[in-house]
Design a protein around this motif. Structure first.
Motif, mmCIF file in Angstrom:
data_model
loop_
_atom_site.group_PDB
_atom_site.id
_atom_site.type_symbol
_atom_site.label_atom_id
_atom_site.label_comp_id
_atom_site.label_asym_id
_atom_site.label_seq_id
_atom_site.Cartn_x
_atom_site.Cartn_y
_atom_site.Cartn_z
ATOM 1 N N HIS A 63 2.563 3.762 -25.917
ATOM 2 C CA HIS A 63 2.336 5.335 -26.053
ATOM 3 C C HIS A 63 1.607 5.729 -27.236
ATOM 4 N N ASN A 216 0.326 8.131 -16.397
ATOM 5 C CA ASN A 216 0.853 7.976 -17.906
ATOM 6 C C ASN A 216 1.169 9.484 -18.175
ATOM 7 N N HIS A 218 3.346 12.868 -20.359
ATOM 8 C CA HIS A 218 4.596 13.311 -21.405
ATOM 9 C C HIS A 218 5.729 13.715 -20.631
ATOM 10 N N ALA A 254 6.489 9.311 -21.217
ATOM 11 C CA ALA A 254 6.598 8.973 -22.811
ATOM 12 C C ALA A 254 7.403 10.263 -23.152
ATOM 13 N N HIS A 255 8.198 9.931 -24.060
ATOM 14 C CA HIS A 255 9.235 10.519 -24.759
ATOM 15 C C HIS A 255 10.743 10.760 -24.174
ATOM 16 N N ALA A 275 8.365 5.215 -22.244
ATOM 17 C CA ALA A 275 7.857 4.886 -23.350
ATOM 18 C C ALA A 275 8.691 5.726 -24.573
ATOM 19 N N ASN A 277 9.332 7.100 -28.407
ATOM 20 C CA ASN A 277 8.528 7.354 -29.693
ATOM 21 C C ASN A 277 9.300 7.958 -30.696
ATOM 22 N N GLY A 304 6.312 3.082 -28.410
ATOM 23 C CA GLY A 304 4.987 3.941 -28.579
ATOM 24 C C GLY A 304 5.157 4.328 -30.185
ATOM 25 N N ASP A 306 3.228 7.123 -30.478
ATOM 26 C CA ASP A 306 2.409 8.602 -30.301
ATOM 27 C C ASP A 306 1.150 8.551 -31.211
#
Lengths: 439, 439
Positions: A63, A216, A218, A254-255, A275, A277, A304, A306
């Motif tokens: 990410h 993909n 957040h 992500a996150h 993913a 971060n 990732g 970020d």
């Protein structure tokens, strides 16, 4: 090209564990053709002496926002809303050339610290004035330097607004441009549940499904997001997007910092890849994701960085180090989230998240030749008590000397072979001046 | 030797803030003779081209156990008590030569990542069988490679036991050996409140007072320590050692994780310097020190790595990075503990802790020439939006190319000039084999 790496320590993945073994490696074209065993009829075009070196799979940054390397050290040590505001003010004036050079700068930093593949969400630009083509700029940069990348454009808005339709259309046509490029694949990038209306989520997911690609997105990054979604939809962001079908295609979320047991259950049931971060989550004041709980639930975790504006580094070795330390500290539990775990996140976990399990993230015959070669003759690897531990707890990321991507030498003895790095630095300094980012 | 560094970015400390300015630097003998202004009659013996470089003060590692570099990656990802037990089993068999080579290895890793001075607590060895001279081994290693060091021997026991007296006597005579050595100074090293009986604390502090040196002690690191001290003395470790007079001499207290408001008040009143060790605290499951509270109280904070067995790196740039991130994450507060703060910890804070305020940790005319030169022409420093932020949030520690200690070139263009590093690596691998540390 046929490459023969001799006499090296090789990082292998066997029965779910990383081990090292002394082996020769054989590369033919884009693939690993032999591990310890010379393929029949093999004739090397190039021989690399692996004495005192470790050969391992290139790391996968699951990410990032490559163009944001321009934002490194731009607006640090301030409250999140203030940082975001300053960044968005600058983004309004970014051109597609800026995205190209910023993404190229990111690629250089990643290659030099052992990352061979990254999952990008490029410029979202919900405001007017943004130019066309951010996705092909990012993809073009990765392709031009020879780096593997999964590109998505951050998309936000409502399904039937002119701007949203225009950006979606751009993203689609850019994906067409790179068809057949061995290094570049795409995902659809619905930015976040609070920036995409439900109908836009439906539209994007339908496109992803039709074209056999993933989402993909957040998710559950901040308290701000939790509050908005609870207020507007009466549930968590994960429950909301699940309800809207986002997880009907392979997804990288992500996150996932603010997740509870119910969220974890949904993520597991729907096979969502998370993913992590860690540095960004800390830097922006969002806290620590419940990594141990997600591991126990069997969710596929990857790692990732970020963007460089909220890290501010793309060095995945440093990210692994932090990921292996913070939960020990946060839970006061020295044995949780091990070196083996985080090394998996950064390699096989990332490969699985992008649908490349067995082809990336591990060294085996038949896998793609995305490899990095580290110098072990450095004080941080002496004595060689446990190389796997060392990769996570002692490395700097700058032991990486040589990088091979898709069987091609991209960096050798710390010199990038495939692009003029001085030119990239020069262009990025000019962009930073123009956009008023220097302090 | 007279050294002239031309055309560089220089990190200066003015009005409590770090800034960068474009300057030439002039070094005469062991000191900085001019900043931007050529001293009268200056004739350079060596000119260093500072174009695209940053010159900054060498970092000060305020708490480590240099010999423990032999223990890196030895026994990770396990509960603290188990780790400590494994380490102690090995330490029983360590010789003074082991300490020399281990300390030398640590010095190499530190120099290569921009540390020019370290505060060491060398082998404690409360068990029988330990040899003499660990303190001179550590001091000897630092002196032989040309690194500045403040050496203390970890002392534990009771005042009148034969073993404690023997070790104390050794420590004293070793300090005598290095009298007049410009690079080496000493502190007394009472190990911890749970390993030193009160009368031993008195004896050690009396010696320190008599000789005008300080105490270097572990304090309030773990729950285990808090419980023992509460049970035996009915108060916190800090209150206990304060009561026993430890703080009557300048003191560096390492860790201070489990401290409350009363402890902070004592530390402030007695002018105790606190050496933070964020990575070690996390790795051993001890949590996060209340750094923001200690800063607000006006305590002098400095930064350490602890030993390589519980980090496992001596890279102080990486330590700064983590220190600037974890409290933002732990408190969910993006604006706390800034890049400026942690850079102070690693430079002027460390200098103050060892009684060298104004002479180390900052670049000014008349200060000692302990300097590091970083290459800014690397992707992690492009664009140069804010170099101070970059040092903390983007660096790897391996941008350091050249190191000057006490005016002497110790490393140039990433090559250590003052010792045979290959020899050190070879000796350390042999020691690791002999002590059965490889996995």
């Amino acid at each position: 090209m046929n490459i023969h790496i001799t006499n090296a320590e090789v990082l292998l993945f066997e029965d779910g564990q990383f081990i090292t073994a002394h082996k020769d490696l054989y590369i033919c074209g884009s693939k690993i053709a032999g591990v310890g065993q010379e393929p029949e009829g093999f004739a090397a075009d190039k021989v690399i002496d692996g004495t005192d070196k470790l050969v391992m799979p290139g790391l996968i940054n699951a990410h990032t926002h490559a163009y944001m390397s321009l934002f490194k050290n731009f607006a640090d040590d301030r409250a999140f809303a203030e940082w975001l505001d300053k960044v968005q003010q600058v983004e309004d004036f970014m051109t597609v050339e800026d995205i190209y050079w910023g993404s190229m700068l990111a690629a250089i930093e990643m290659i030099m610290s052992g990352t061979t593949c990254f999952v990008d969400q490029t410029l979202k630009s919900a405001k007017p004035g943004v130019t066309s083509g951010p996705e092909s700029a990012a993809a073009g940069a990765a392709s031009d330097i020879g780096m593997r990348a999964v590109i998505s454009r951050g998309l936000a808005g409502v399904a039937d607004s002119e701007e949203s339709l225009m950006k979606f259309g751009q993203a689609v046509s850019e994906m067409e441009t790179f068809k057949g490029n061995e290094l570049i694949t795409f995902m659809v990038g619905p930015h976040a549940p609070y920036s995409c209306m439900a109908d836009y989520l439906h539209k994007l997911t339908a496109y992803a499904k039709e074209h056999g690609i993933g989402n993909n997105i957040h998710l559950s990054e901040s308290d701000f997001e939790m509050e908005i979604i609870e207020k507007e939809h009466g549930c968590s962001p994960i429950a909301y997007v699940d309800r809207e079908g986002v997880f009907d295609v392979p997804t990288i979320a992500a996150h996932c910092v603010k997740v509870d047991a119910d969220d974890i259950r949904i993520l597991k049931e729907k096979g969502v890849n998370v993913a992590l971060n860690p540095k960004s989550n800390m830097k922006l004041g969002n806290g620590f994701a419940p990594v141990e709980e997600m591991m126990e639930a069997g969710i596929n975790l990857c790692l990732g960085t970020d963007g460089s504006g909220s890290n501010n580094s793309l060095n995945l070795f440093a990210e692994m180090n932090v990921e292996a330390l913070i939960h020990k500290g946060n839970k006061q539990k020295a044995e949780c989230v091990s070196a083996q775990d985080v090394l998996r996140f950064a390699t096989v976990g990332g490969a699985r998240a992008i649908g490349m399990a067995g082809m990336l993230g591990e060294i085996r015959e038949g896998a793609l030749a995305d490899l990095i070669i580290l110098n072990l003759n450095e004080p941080q690897f002496v004595p060689r008590n446990n190389i796997v531990s060392g990769l996570v707890y002692s490395s700097t990321g700058r032991e990486v000397e040589t990088v091979i991507i898709n069987g091609r030498l991209v960096m050798e003895n710390r010199r990038i072979l495939t692009f003029d790095t001085a030119k990239v630095y020069e262009e990025c300094e000019k962009i930073s001046e123009r956009l008023g980012m220097k302090q």
